[in-house]
Design a protein around this motif. Sequence first.
Motif, PDB file in Angstrom:
ATOM      1  N   ASP A   4      -6.303  22.022  13.705  1.00 50.90           N
ATOM      2  CA  ASP A   4      -6.163  22.476  12.299  1.00 50.90           C
ATOM      3  C   ASP A   4      -5.007  21.505  11.922  1.00 50.90           C
ATOM      4  N   GLY A   5      -4.727  21.894  10.720  1.00 46.76           N
ATOM      5  CA  GLY A   5      -3.626  21.246   9.927  1.00 46.76           C
ATOM      6  C   GLY A   5      -4.244  20.216   9.012  1.00 46.76           C
ATOM      7  N   PRO A   6      -3.399  19.518   8.230  1.00 42.10           N
ATOM      8  CA  PRO A   6      -3.828  18.647   6.897  1.00 42.10           C
ATOM      9  C   PRO A   6      -4.677  17.529   7.407  1.00 42.10           C
ATOM     10  N   GLY A   7      -4.412  17.151   8.849  1.00 40.41           N
ATOM     11  CA  GLY A   7      -5.117  15.764   9.160  1.00 40.41           C
ATOM     12  C   GLY A   7      -4.654  14.599   8.689  1.00 40.41           C
ATOM     13  N   TYR A   8      -5.095  13.613   8.630  1.00 41.80           N
ATOM     14  CA  TYR A   8      -4.709  12.413   8.047  1.00 41.80           C
ATOM     15  C   TYR A   8      -4.896  12.101   6.575  1.00 41.80           C
ATOM     16  N   GLU A   9      -5.788  12.963   5.832  1.00 50.00           N
ATOM     17  CA  GLU A   9      -5.854  12.983   4.583  1.00 50.00           C
ATOM     18  C   GLU A   9      -6.549  11.678   4.007  1.00 50.00           C
ATOM     19  N   VAL A  10      -7.300  11.016   4.695  1.00 50.55           N
ATOM     20  CA  VAL A  10      -7.751   9.660   4.552  1.00 50.55           C
ATOM     21  C   VAL A  10      -8.684   9.735   3.251  1.00 50.55           C
ATOM     22  N   ASP A  11      -8.528   9.030   2.176  1.00 46.16           N
ATOM     23  CA  ASP A  11      -9.412   8.791   1.089  1.00 46.16           C
ATOM     24  C   ASP A  11     -10.464   7.453   1.251  1.00 46.16           C
ATOM     25  N   ASP A  12     -11.864   7.815   0.840  1.00 41.07           N
ATOM     26  CA  ASP A  12     -12.775   6.690   1.110  1.00 41.07           C
ATOM     27  C   ASP A  12     -12.297   5.410   0.466  1.00 41.07           C
ATOM     28  N   ALA A  13     -11.687   5.232  -0.355  1.00 37.81           N
ATOM     29  CA  ALA A  13     -11.481   4.033  -1.024  1.00 37.81           C
ATOM     30  C   ALA A  13     -10.019   3.531  -0.863  1.00 37.81           C
ATOM     31  N   THR A  14      -9.041   4.406   0.032  1.00 31.99           N
ATOM     32  CA  THR A  14      -7.991   3.957   0.529  1.00 31.99           C
ATOM     33  C   THR A  14      -8.068   2.620   1.326  1.00 31.99           C
ATOM     34  N   ASP A  15      -7.102   1.707   1.120  1.00 38.24           N
ATOM     35  CA  ASP A  15      -6.830   0.594   1.871  1.00 38.24           C
ATOM     36  C   ASP A  15      -5.365   1.256   2.471  1.00 38.24           C
ATOM     37  N   VAL A  16      -5.244   1.470   3.630  1.00 41.55           N
ATOM     38  CA  VAL A  16      -3.940   2.024   4.096  1.00 41.55           C
ATOM     39  C   VAL A  16      -2.819   0.897   4.254  1.00 41.55           C
ATOM     40  N   LEU A  17      -3.430  -0.271   4.738  1.00 42.39           N
ATOM     41  CA  LEU A  17      -2.460  -1.456   4.763  1.00 42.39           C
ATOM     42  C   LEU A  17      -1.729  -1.852   3.507  1.00 42.39           C
ATOM     43  N   LEU A  18      -2.360  -1.279   2.205  1.00 41.46           N
ATOM     44  CA  LEU A  18      -1.873  -1.674   1.013  1.00 41.46           C
ATOM     45  C   LEU A  18      -1.218  -0.676   0.322  1.00 41.46           C
ATOM     46  N   GLU A  19      -1.282   0.627   0.977  1.00 38.34           N
ATOM     47  CA  GLU A  19      -0.874   2.057   0.349  1.00 38.34           C
ATOM     48  C   GLU A  19       0.685   1.826   0.836  1.00 38.34           C
ATOM     49  N   PRO A  20       1.535   2.663   0.116  1.00 39.60           N
ATOM     50  CA  PRO A  20       2.888   3.103   0.642  1.00 39.60           C
ATOM     51  C   PRO A  20       2.831   3.694   1.968  1.00 39.60           C
ATOM     52  N   LEU A  21       3.927   3.488   2.595  1.00 35.98           N
ATOM     53  CA  LEU A  21       4.031   4.117   3.936  1.00 35.98           C
ATOM     54  C   LEU A  21       3.974   5.783   3.897  1.00 35.98           C
ATOM     55  N   SER A  22       3.014   6.259   4.897  1.00 39.56           N
ATOM     56  CA  SER A  22       2.638   7.630   4.681  1.00 39.56           C
ATOM     57  C   SER A  22       3.882   8.374   5.429  1.00 39.56           C
ATOM     58  N   LEU A  23       4.566   9.108   4.909  1.00 37.28           N
ATOM     59  CA  LEU A  23       5.561  10.036   5.687  1.00 37.28           C
ATOM     60  C   LEU A  23       5.506  11.469   5.482  1.00 37.28           C
ATOM     61  N   PRO A  24       5.606  12.255   6.499  1.00 32.10           N
ATOM     62  CA  PRO A  24       5.669  13.847   6.260  1.00 32.10           C
ATOM     63  C   PRO A  24       6.487  14.337   5.268  1.00 32.10           C
ATOM     64  N   PRO A  25       6.347  15.534   4.836  1.00 33.60           N
ATOM     65  CA  PRO A  25       7.127  16.125   3.594  1.00 33.60           C
ATOM     66  C   PRO A  25       8.892  16.095   4.271  1.00 33.60           C
ATOM     67  N   PHE A  26       9.066  16.370   5.529  1.00 30.12           N
ATOM     68  CA  PHE A  26      10.509  16.604   6.169  1.00 30.12           C
ATOM     69  C   PHE A  26      11.046  15.093   6.367  1.00 30.12           C
ATOM     70  N   LEU A  27      10.412  14.054   6.269  1.00 26.87           N
ATOM     71  CA  LEU A  27      10.967  12.740   6.099  1.00 26.87           C
ATOM     72  C   LEU A  27      10.937  12.064   4.697  1.00 26.87           C
ATOM     73  N   GLU A  28      10.551  12.849   3.708  1.00 28.76           N
ATOM     74  CA  GLU A  28      10.231  12.171   2.463  1.00 28.76           C
ATOM     75  C   GLU A  28      11.601  11.848   2.014  1.00 28.76           C
ATOM     76  N   GLU A  29      12.536  12.399   1.976  1.00 27.27           N
ATOM     77  CA  GLU A  29      13.838  12.363   1.307  1.00 27.27           C
ATOM     78  C   GLU A  29      14.578  11.121   2.166  1.00 27.27           C
ATOM     79  N   ARG A  30      13.989  10.658   3.161  1.00 29.40           N
ATOM     80  CA  ARG A  30      14.725   9.458   3.833  1.00 29.40           C
ATOM     81  C   ARG A  30      13.836   8.122   3.586  1.00 29.40           C
ATOM     82  N   ARG A  31      12.831   8.179   2.560  1.00 22.77           N
ATOM     83  CA  ARG A  31      12.170   7.234   2.481  1.00 22.77           C
ATOM     84  C   ARG A  31      12.535   5.795   2.210  1.00 22.77           C
TER      85      ARG A  31
END
Length: 324
Positions: free
Chosen positions: A284-311
């Motif tokens: 259970d949990g949000p999982g990876y929330e992968v979008d069909d159209a997403t190219d992860v290599l080109l997307e911004p770095l994925s960070l959990p909420p508790f690391l977002e302020e340190r982006r």
Amino acid sequence: MKPIIGQHHVSMFTKDASTNVAFYTKVMGLRFVKKTVNQDNVSMYHLFYGDKVGSPGTGVTFFELPNAGHARKGTDSISSISLTVPSDEALDFWKARLEGNQAVVSRIIREDGRASLTFGDPDDLTVHLVSVQGAKPYPPSVAWVPVDIPAQYAILGLGPAVLTVRESAKTIDVLERILGYKKTRSAKALGDGTHEVSIFETGMGGLSTEIHVKESALEDKARPGRGSIHHVAVRIGNKEELEGWASRIAAEGFKNTGIIDRHFFTSFYFWDPNGIVFELATDDGPGYEVDDATDVLLEPLSLPPFLEERRSEIESKLHPIIEL
């Protein structure tokens, strides 16, 4: 407590993220589902591959260690991982494809009533491809099929993990008494044909639940490095179940991390007496929330909420992953 379901993911070390992404997406045809960082060392990439949506049981993950030397294979380690394919015929396809991409590939062998082949990835990680033909029904996954891999040959998910230990009784005690696995048989080791392993299953059983234990008193102790396997993660249904497992394992005195919120799932790590690292991870949990159209290599770095302020700080310490 409900039984462990089977494999969740496996995590390894790679020397070069760009080479790793190219191999596992373009050669192996896995979906690149998440580009993030090691939450315990945010200067290090953590790369996730799997099926189309990153289903539990299909996860292959790597931490990048640019300065890592080669691992030394040996005892008291998770010595190899497996990926499953739909049929024996698929192994012929994969043998030709891997050899065409300069991988070192073994011959296809049949042991324990199943066909498999073994190869080394660019970091010399040992990977087995195992046919599910004639095996118990395989848990469904959401196929990710690149244009140059026929759907009938595409990788399904994780198969057995192989543990090589000096004193097998200690690890077997953890599997049976602590984690509830059952020994189903002995067989020749995958990709080996000579050494015997003890095979343990959990839950509904089958290839996606198997852990193989090989005892070897003659090998040197393994040394971590590029191509080594850090941990094998097994599937727990939800956080409430995980809390029960964590209490039970901690009460036995095993070194552990306590329960950790990884955002994508919740985890608990512990070390067995041979130094094998097990992770219990929730479905259970949000999982990876992968979008069909997403190219992860080109997307911004994925960070959990508790690391977002340190982006900004985190991104400044990471090098770009380039398409090869």
